[in-house]
Write a protein that holds these residues in place. Sequence first.
Motif, PDB file in Angstrom:
ATOM      1  N   THR A  71       0.846  -1.123   0.185  1.00 11.81           N
ATOM      2  CA  THR A  71       0.057   0.003  -0.104  1.00 11.81           C
ATOM      3  C   THR A  71       0.898   1.175   0.044  1.00 11.81           C
ATOM      4  O   THR A  71       0.527   2.241  -0.846  1.00 11.81           O
ATOM      5  CB  THR A  71      -0.870   0.071   1.241  1.00 11.81           C
ATOM      6  N   MET A  72       2.104   1.327   0.708  1.00 13.47           N
ATOM      7  CA  MET A  72       2.847   2.235   0.704  1.00 13.47           C
ATOM      8  C   MET A  72       3.506   2.503  -0.348  1.00 13.47           C
ATOM      9  O   MET A  72       3.816   3.684  -1.026  1.00 13.47           O
ATOM     10  CB  MET A  72       3.907   2.151   2.015  1.00 13.47           C
ATOM     11  N   ALA A  73       3.791   1.213  -1.128  1.00  8.90           N
ATOM     12  CA  ALA A  73       4.734   1.403  -2.412  1.00  8.90           C
ATOM     13  C   ALA A  73       3.807   1.955  -3.615  1.00  8.90           C
ATOM     14  O   ALA A  73       4.221   2.752  -4.631  1.00  8.90           O
ATOM     15  CB  ALA A  73       4.918   0.144  -2.542  1.00  8.90           C
ATOM     16  N   VAL A  74       2.554   1.580  -3.549  1.00 14.84           N
ATOM     17  CA  VAL A  74       1.498   2.101  -4.537  1.00 14.84           C
ATOM     18  C   VAL A  74       1.125   3.398  -4.484  1.00 14.84           C
ATOM     19  O   VAL A  74       0.840   4.268  -5.425  1.00 14.84           O
ATOM     20  CB  VAL A  74       0.261   1.021  -4.615  1.00 14.84           C
ATOM     21  N   LEU A  75       0.907   4.039  -3.072  1.00 15.17           N
ATOM     22  CA  LEU A  75       0.018   5.154  -2.908  1.00 15.17           C
ATOM     23  C   LEU A  75       1.037   6.244  -2.342  1.00 15.17           C
ATOM     24  O   LEU A  75       0.648   7.492  -2.224  1.00 15.17           O
ATOM     25  CB  LEU A  75      -0.924   5.027  -1.822  1.00 15.17           C
ATOM     26  N   SER A  76       2.355   6.123  -2.017  1.00 10.00           N
ATOM     27  CA  SER A  76       3.394   6.977  -1.311  1.00 10.00           C
ATOM     28  C   SER A  76       3.396   8.232  -2.323  1.00 10.00           C
ATOM     29  O   SER A  76       3.724   9.350  -1.733  1.00 10.00           O
ATOM     30  CB  SER A  76       4.560   6.428  -1.136  1.00 10.00           C
ATOM     31  N   GLU A  77       3.226   8.162  -3.659  1.00  7.34           N
ATOM     32  CA  GLU A  77       3.685   9.490  -4.331  1.00  7.34           C
ATOM     33  C   GLU A  77       2.357  10.223  -4.642  1.00  7.34           C
ATOM     34  O   GLU A  77       2.201  10.988  -5.363  1.00  7.34           O
ATOM     35  CB  GLU A  77       4.310   8.990  -5.659  1.00  7.34           C
ATOM     36  N   ALA A  78       1.338   9.600  -4.350  1.00  2.00           N
ATOM     37  CA  ALA A  78       0.035   9.971  -4.771  1.00  2.00           C
ATOM     38  C   ALA A  78      -0.789  10.899  -3.375  1.00  2.00           C
ATOM     39  O   ALA A  78      -1.531  12.129  -3.641  1.00  2.00           O
ATOM     40  CB  ALA A  78      -1.185   8.803  -5.220  1.00  2.00           C
ATOM     41  N   ILE A  79      -0.532  10.264  -2.174  1.00  2.00           N
ATOM     42  CA  ILE A  79      -1.274  11.064  -1.097  1.00  2.00           C
ATOM     43  C   ILE A  79      -0.297  11.208   0.133  1.00  2.00           C
ATOM     44  O   ILE A  79       0.808  10.415  -0.153  1.00  2.00           O
ATOM     45  CB  ILE A  79      -2.489  10.112  -0.538  1.00  2.00           C
ATOM     46  N   PRO A  80      -0.342  11.943   0.963  1.00  2.00           N
ATOM     47  CA  PRO A  80       0.507  12.193   2.149  1.00  2.00           C
ATOM     48  C   PRO A  80       0.760  10.898   2.922  1.00  2.00           C
ATOM     49  O   PRO A  80      -0.208   9.777   2.860  1.00  2.00           O
ATOM     50  CB  PRO A  80      -0.174  13.273   3.108  1.00  2.00           C
ATOM     51  N   VAL A  81       2.103  10.522   3.428  1.00  2.00           N
ATOM     52  CA  VAL A  81       2.247   9.322   4.228  1.00  2.00           C
ATOM     53  C   VAL A  81       1.457   9.007   5.203  1.00  2.00           C
ATOM     54  O   VAL A  81       0.992   7.991   5.541  1.00  2.00           O
ATOM     55  CB  VAL A  81       3.908   9.477   4.520  1.00  2.00           C
TER      56      VAL A  81
END
Length: 560
Positions: A71-81
């Motif tokens: 989940t972190m790998a997929v979304l880290s560049e799209a929404i805040p950590v």
Amino acid sequence: MTAGRLWLGPLLILAVVGLAVVPIYANGYYLALGISMLNYVVLATAWALFSGPTRYISLATAAFFGIGAYTMAVLSEAIPVAAVIVVAAAVGVAVALVVGLATLRLRGVFFVIFTFGLAELIRQIVTWYEVKITKTVGRYIFLDIGQEQIYWQLLALAVLVFVVGWLIGRSRLGLAMRVIGDDETVARHVAIDTTRAKLILFAVSAAFMSVAGAVMAPRWTYIDSAIAFNPMISFQVVIMALLGGAGKLYGPLLGVIPLVLLFEVINANFPNHFAIVLGVVFIVIVYFLPGGVAGLYDRWRAGSIRLPVVATRDSAAPGSATLELVGLRKAFGGLVAVDDLDLRAAPGEIVGLIGPNGSGKTTALNLISGALKPDSGDILFKGRPITGLPANRIARLGVARTFQIVRVLEHLSCLENIVAGLAFRPQPLWGDAARRRGRELLDRVGLAERADVPAGDLTYIDQKRLELARALALDPELLLLDEWLAGLNPSELVIGIELIQSLRDEGLTIVMVEHVMDAIRTLCDRCVVMNAGARIADGPPSAVLAEPDVIAAYLGGADA
């Protein structure tokens, strides 16, 4: 509160503060070691939140950890950590709920195999998606998060998992899970919704594991399914928790510290022997430390090395019996255990359910209490149908029972056994009120001096008394006694008969399966005689026991 406990809070705060300043002084290697320890502390403690009290051995840790990492790998560049961490927890909970509904009815090796397969299934799905859809084998994580921040996030998560565990351990949910772990059948018969309780705690455990994966993901920079869903994570977490003692909140911590250090040494010096060492550690735990390191303290202290849905009770329909069975039938394959059984018990009446061994008496009680579901027929409690309801709902309505083979919660004290019955009824008692009422019930059955003794240490007869007290804790209107007087000596039998009479005098309706005919004649207003699953007689004891069919059923046709 003892002086030791007064100091405990400040000492824990001081320890957390001390751990928080470690990144200021530690170099790269020791900081990495600290991150590894905190990661496994979170995972092992989260594992023990569910598996510790229930004794369900789950190998799904890698599945939830990997879900968080991906989940972190997929979304880290799209929404805040911070938002990614919340999403990771939500996804982990959602998967746990879906999987839990399907698997938490399993026990033993079946549950172990399924949870191990879950991690592999999710890994294969992620791999297929990456190869076929995104045309990659992994993902890069470009986040400006240093080792120090990961350490502090894991420390905060570790503190949170301990706080949540402490709160659960002192709640009715925690008690429910301990009862389930000791005897799930008893749990259902003291009104615990076992499915709901297991599902809640499984989801809580999964949430912490998923968040740990999300926090750890930036440490790797590059992540693929083999890293995220590494099955070795599941095995290491189980071994760490068992070594420390999964039954105690602090137990996993005692296992994580030595094993993380040991695994560091093995990986550095004997990398090809890691799996062998893991197996040896597991064997040592099973044979020499079944209760873990934390269990050693408990045995030393003992002096030897040896959410429930609130149900309301409806008032009886006018003129209705407390219990009525109409055409009840239950077959196991070709064997008909209960065949077209009719039975009626009026308020305040004691009905004896008698017959030779194998006549279906205990099966009938199992159908009434919800342990089994009938093939056909109706069960009415106070004029309301309860046919096919689960045991916990029937217990909340006011039906309590004892068992033919006595079932006490062996690892809980006598008082805790009673509190288990008090805590989940429609008007639950908790805390000091529950302990006071529990001691009153123990006194009533002659166990007042044994309140703090583990139930497994009682004699067989005392366990029967404890089982009756636990049934009375539900404040029942119908009590099902399955050979409760069996095995009592003459003086104990007199006391037992007097106790049952006193319950009837208080208005309790009782259906009792019994072979002690003196008790049947003394106690029962009516007797229903069963043979080969069918009712063959119904009436006053003296008349029923003299009928030729009843004599033939007990003695055989030739003797009759």
